[in-house]
Design a protein around this motif. Structure first.
Motif, PDB file in Angstrom:
ATOM      1  N   MET A   1     -14.683  -6.835  -4.062  1.00 22.08           N
ATOM      2  CA  MET A   1     -15.022  -5.985  -4.590  1.00 22.08           C
ATOM      3  C   MET A   1     -14.706  -4.491  -3.837  1.00 22.08           C
ATOM      4  N   THR A   2     -14.284  -3.578  -4.274  1.00 26.27           N
ATOM      5  CA  THR A   2     -13.989  -2.204  -3.566  1.00 26.27           C
ATOM      6  C   THR A   2     -15.189  -1.550  -3.875  1.00 26.27           C
ATOM      7  N   PRO A   3     -15.675  -1.045  -2.624  1.00 23.36           N
ATOM      8  CA  PRO A   3     -17.027  -0.116  -2.657  1.00 23.36           C
ATOM      9  C   PRO A   3     -16.594   1.215  -3.443  1.00 23.36           C
ATOM     10  N   ARG A   4     -17.615   1.244  -4.389  1.00 26.66           N
ATOM     11  CA  ARG A   4     -17.533   2.956  -4.845  1.00 26.66           C
ATOM     12  C   ARG A   4     -18.912   3.344  -4.484  1.00 26.66           C
ATOM     13  N   ILE A   5     -18.808   4.373  -3.708  1.00 25.91           N
ATOM     14  CA  ILE A   5     -19.892   5.004  -2.967  1.00 25.91           C
ATOM     15  C   ILE A   5     -20.195   6.472  -3.296  1.00 25.91           C
ATOM     16  N   LEU A   6     -21.576   6.523  -3.870  1.00 24.82           N
ATOM     17  CA  LEU A   6     -21.897   7.855  -4.077  1.00 24.82           C
ATOM     18  C   LEU A   6     -22.835   8.337  -2.784  1.00 24.82           C
ATOM     19  N   HIS A   7     -22.365   9.221  -2.295  1.00 19.34           N
ATOM     20  CA  HIS A   7     -23.032   9.712  -1.039  1.00 19.34           C
ATOM     21  C   HIS A   7     -24.031  11.118  -1.487  1.00 19.34           C
ATOM     22  N   VAL A   8     -25.325  10.982  -1.113  1.00 17.21           N
ATOM     23  CA  VAL A   8     -26.221  11.986  -1.362  1.00 17.21           C
ATOM     24  C   VAL A   8     -26.284  12.692  -0.143  1.00 17.21           C
ATOM     25  N   LEU A   9     -26.145  14.001   0.154  1.00 14.72           N
ATOM     26  CA  LEU A   9     -26.064  14.562   1.191  1.00 14.72           C
ATOM     27  C   LEU A   9     -26.878  16.031   1.214  1.00 14.72           C
ATOM     28  N   ASP A  10     -27.555  16.171   2.350  1.00 10.41           N
ATOM     29  CA  ASP A  10     -28.314  17.454   2.335  1.00 10.41           C
ATOM     30  C   ASP A  10     -27.420  18.725   2.331  1.00 10.41           C
ATOM     31  N   HIS A  11     -26.165  18.757   2.913  1.00  7.72           N
ATOM     32  CA  HIS A  11     -25.386  19.952   2.794  1.00  7.72           C
ATOM     33  C   HIS A  11     -24.024  19.294   3.143  1.00  7.72           C
ATOM     34  N   SER A  12     -22.827  20.254   2.760  1.00 10.05           N
ATOM     35  CA  SER A  12     -21.353  19.789   3.221  1.00 10.05           C
ATOM     36  C   SER A  12     -20.569  20.985   3.766  1.00 10.05           C
ATOM     37  N   ILE A  13     -19.435  20.457   3.812  1.00 13.90           N
ATOM     38  CA  ILE A  13     -18.393  21.867   4.339  1.00 13.90           C
ATOM     39  C   ILE A  13     -18.365  22.458   2.885  1.00 13.90           C
ATOM     40  N   PRO A  14     -17.944  23.775   2.894  1.00 16.61           N
ATOM     41  CA  PRO A  14     -17.657  24.566   4.037  1.00 16.61           C
ATOM     42  C   PRO A  14     -18.557  24.960   5.221  1.00 16.61           C
ATOM     43  N   LEU A  15     -19.909  24.526   5.019  1.00 10.89           N
ATOM     44  CA  LEU A  15     -20.623  24.773   5.868  1.00 10.89           C
ATOM     45  C   LEU A  15     -20.617  24.099   7.292  1.00 10.89           C
ATOM     46  N   HIS A  16     -20.539  24.695   8.341  1.00 13.74           N
ATOM     47  CA  HIS A  16     -20.247  23.847   9.682  1.00 13.74           C
ATOM     48  C   HIS A  16     -21.686  23.536  10.408  1.00 13.74           C
ATOM     49  N   SER A  17     -21.599  22.236  10.664  1.00  8.74           N
ATOM     50  CA  SER A  17     -22.925  21.860  11.313  1.00  8.74           C
ATOM     51  C   SER A  17     -22.457  20.355  11.975  1.00  8.74           C
ATOM     52  N   GLY A  18     -23.311  19.916  12.781  1.00  6.23           N
ATOM     53  CA  GLY A  18     -22.984  18.534  13.440  1.00  6.23           C
ATOM     54  C   GLY A  18     -23.053  17.469  12.092  1.00  6.23           C
ATOM     55  N   TYR A  19     -24.251  17.940  11.242  1.00 12.15           N
ATOM     56  CA  TYR A  19     -24.126  17.180   9.974  1.00 12.15           C
ATOM     57  C   TYR A  19     -22.944  16.887   9.261  1.00 12.15           C
ATOM     58  N   THR A  20     -22.388  18.063   8.783  1.00 10.40           N
ATOM     59  CA  THR A  20     -21.334  18.186   8.102  1.00 10.40           C
ATOM     60  C   THR A  20     -20.177  17.551   8.760  1.00 10.40           C
ATOM     61  N   PHE A  21     -19.992  17.695  10.119  1.00 13.98           N
ATOM     62  CA  PHE A  21     -18.710  17.253  10.729  1.00 13.98           C
ATOM     63  C   PHE A  21     -18.778  15.514  10.636  1.00 13.98           C
ATOM     64  N   ARG A  22     -20.190  15.055  10.809  1.00 12.04           N
ATOM     65  CA  ARG A  22     -20.202  13.777  10.952  1.00 12.04           C
ATOM     66  C   ARG A  22     -19.849  12.976   9.375  1.00 12.04           C
ATOM     67  N   THR A  23     -20.366  13.787   8.515  1.00 10.09           N
ATOM     68  CA  THR A  23     -20.274  13.564   7.182  1.00 10.09           C
ATOM     69  C   THR A  23     -18.587  13.400   6.747  1.00 10.09           C
ATOM     70  N   LEU A  24     -17.922  14.401   7.062  1.00 12.40           N
ATOM     71  CA  LEU A  24     -16.545  14.412   6.938  1.00 12.40           C
ATOM     72  C   LEU A  24     -15.722  13.287   7.508  1.00 12.40           C
ATOM     73  N   SER A  25     -16.251  12.898   8.796  1.00 12.89           N
ATOM     74  CA  SER A  25     -15.696  11.725   9.468  1.00 12.89           C
ATOM     75  C   SER A  25     -15.727  10.597   8.814  1.00 12.89           C
ATOM     76  N   ILE A  26     -17.054  10.196   8.339  1.00 12.88           N
ATOM     77  CA  ILE A  26     -17.353   9.102   7.641  1.00 12.88           C
ATOM     78  C   ILE A  26     -16.386   9.112   6.404  1.00 12.88           C
ATOM     79  N   LEU A  27     -16.425  10.142   5.733  1.00 15.14           N
ATOM     80  CA  LEU A  27     -15.661  10.225   4.523  1.00 15.14           C
ATOM     81  C   LEU A  27     -14.133   9.914   4.755  1.00 15.14           C
ATOM     82  N   ARG A  28     -13.486  10.506   5.818  1.00 13.42           N
ATOM     83  CA  ARG A  28     -12.236  10.221   5.946  1.00 13.42           C
ATOM     84  C   ARG A  28     -12.001   8.834   6.110  1.00 13.42           C
ATOM     85  N   GLU A  29     -12.502   8.301   6.976  1.00 20.14           N
ATOM     86  CA  GLU A  29     -12.433   6.703   7.695  1.00 20.14           C
ATOM     87  C   GLU A  29     -12.645   5.762   6.277  1.00 20.14           C
ATOM     88  N   GLN A  30     -13.858   6.278   5.698  1.00 13.12           N
ATOM     89  CA  GLN A  30     -13.853   5.249   4.523  1.00 13.12           C
ATOM     90  C   GLN A  30     -12.802   5.457   3.476  1.00 13.12           C
TER      91      GLN A  30
END
Length: 411
Positions: free
Chosen positions: A1-30
């Protein structure tokens, strides 16, 4: 079964932070793995009044801020925020029909996800990047052991025990989570990593920029990032007179800004370091690499506290990916990443003398620099790249979706 993942995030890009950079890396690889990802941010994502927004090819569902007189009150404001997130998440989940809810820190995201997950019969992954109570201590909004601290810790533990699986960023946090009574088999480390292809080893200093900053002909020790109290930049300033007495050509370059900026400027003036320290303020993200190229040794002098002892930062990994030399305090988060004398140099946390001595020794042993640079780069290539890190979600999602272990590649 292909995962369909709904990520719940504090904040995201276009804001820049270590949090958003980790999130973006995870999403790209997934996405590279062929998984479907959807993304909802909380009212703590500021600067967007839209219900939905596209940013750099990524689609985000936004959550409006809670209205009412109590929205800005302590505790009542957090309750209002969670109610708002729960309502929005329920709406989005009904529309998208994911098969996994993945809530990322803080616990204010996990509790709404757990409530929605139970209503819709969906498994919930809770990803702990730091504990809310420890972050509040650093921000100065509470202190360890206070009533608020105990309450937020209790909420965190409540959510951890009820999540179907817990992921976290390092072994320090994993040990703490297991110590709260969460079964070890339900806790998986998805370590911070780097996108190797995004970093080239080293770089040629821009001599014009170096001259413009008054650094021509100098050896540069530097820090690039947000100026939070836990980063220990005050200790770096305290160590600088000792360094300059031995090596008069050394200058300190501080790139960025944040809550401690004014206090650091005042400290530098009080210590008579105006001619030895350069504050650039915040610089555009596209320009950051030019400033990295000016620095001979990066310093990460984090103070010892629960946050820094448990949590591994991203910046030392990014430095190693570029083949940079680095000096860091021996807090637990750094010891998990840096092999002293092999990939970087560690000094005794909280000691300006130890920091100064370590920097002076490193600057005096230039013949070891190529070996240190190569070992750091090799470490992130082999052990801390995002593809390898994100691959660990295979077993997490597969276990929740009932896939036999041998079939958890989601082909």
């Amino acid at each position: 079964m292909t995962p369909r993942i709904l990520h719940v995030l504090d904040h995201s890009i276009p804001l820049h932070s270590g949090y958003t950079f980790r999130t973006l890396s995870i999403l790209r690889e997934q996405r590279k793995l062929g998984w479907e990802t959807f993304h909802l941010t909380t009212p703590k994502h500021v600067g967007c009044a839209l219900a939905e927004e596209d940013v750099d090819g990524w689609h985000f569902y936004r959550t409006a801020a809670a209205a009412g007189a109590t929205a800005g009150w302590p505790l009542l404001g957090q309750l209002a925020l969670m109610r708002q997130v729960e309502q929005r998440l329920y709406e989005v989940a009904q529309d998208l029909r994911p098969n996994v809810l993945h809530a990322h820190s803080p616990v204010l995201n996990a509790i709404p996800a757990l409530r929605v997950g139970r209503r819709l019969g969906l498994p919930v992954v809770y990803e702990v990047r730091a504990f809310w109570e420890d972050a509040a201590v650093d921000h100065g909004t509470t202190h360890e052991g206070s009533a608020r601290y105990r309450l937020t810790r209790s909420l965190e533990t409540w959510a951890l025990k009820r999540a179907d699986h817990v992921t976290t960023i390092c072994e320090g946090l994993r040990s703490d989570i297991v110590g709260r009574g969460v079964p070890a088999e339900r806790v998986t480390v998805i370590p911070n990593a780097v996108d190797i292809e995004a970093f080239d080893p080293g770089g040629t200093p821009d001599e014009a920029l170096k001259a413009e900053l008054g650094l021509a002909g100098c050896t540069v020790v530097g820090f690039i990032g947000s100026f939070y109290a836990y980063e220990g930049l005050d200790l770096l300033l305290d160590a600088l007179p000792r360094i300059v007495r031995t090596l008069p050509d050394v200058r300190l370059l501080l790139v960025g800004g944040g809550p401690q900026e004014q206090a650091l400027r005042e400290q530098a003036a009080r210590l008579g370091l105006e001619s030895s320290v350069v504050f650039t303020g915040r610089v555009p993200h596209a320009e950051v690499q030019r400033y990295y190229d000016l620095i001979d040794v990066l310093a990460y002098p984090r103070h010892s506290m629960r946050l820094t002892e448990l949590v591994t930062p991203l910046k030392p990994l990014e430095a190693m990916a570029q083949g940079r030399l680095l000096v860091a305090s021996d807090v637990g988060g750094h010891r998990e990443l840096i092999r002293d004398g092999e990939t970087g140099m560690l000094f005794r946390a909280g000691s300006a003398d130890s920091l100064a001595e370590t920097i002076v020794q490193l600057l005096a042993k230039r013949e070891y620099w190529p070996e240190l640079r190569l070992a750091g780069r090799r470490f992130v290539e082999q052990e801390r790249n995002w593809a390898a890190s994100v691959a660990r979600y295979h077993d997490v999602y597969g276990g929740l979706l009932g896939e036999p272990a041998a079939e958890r590649r989601f082909a």
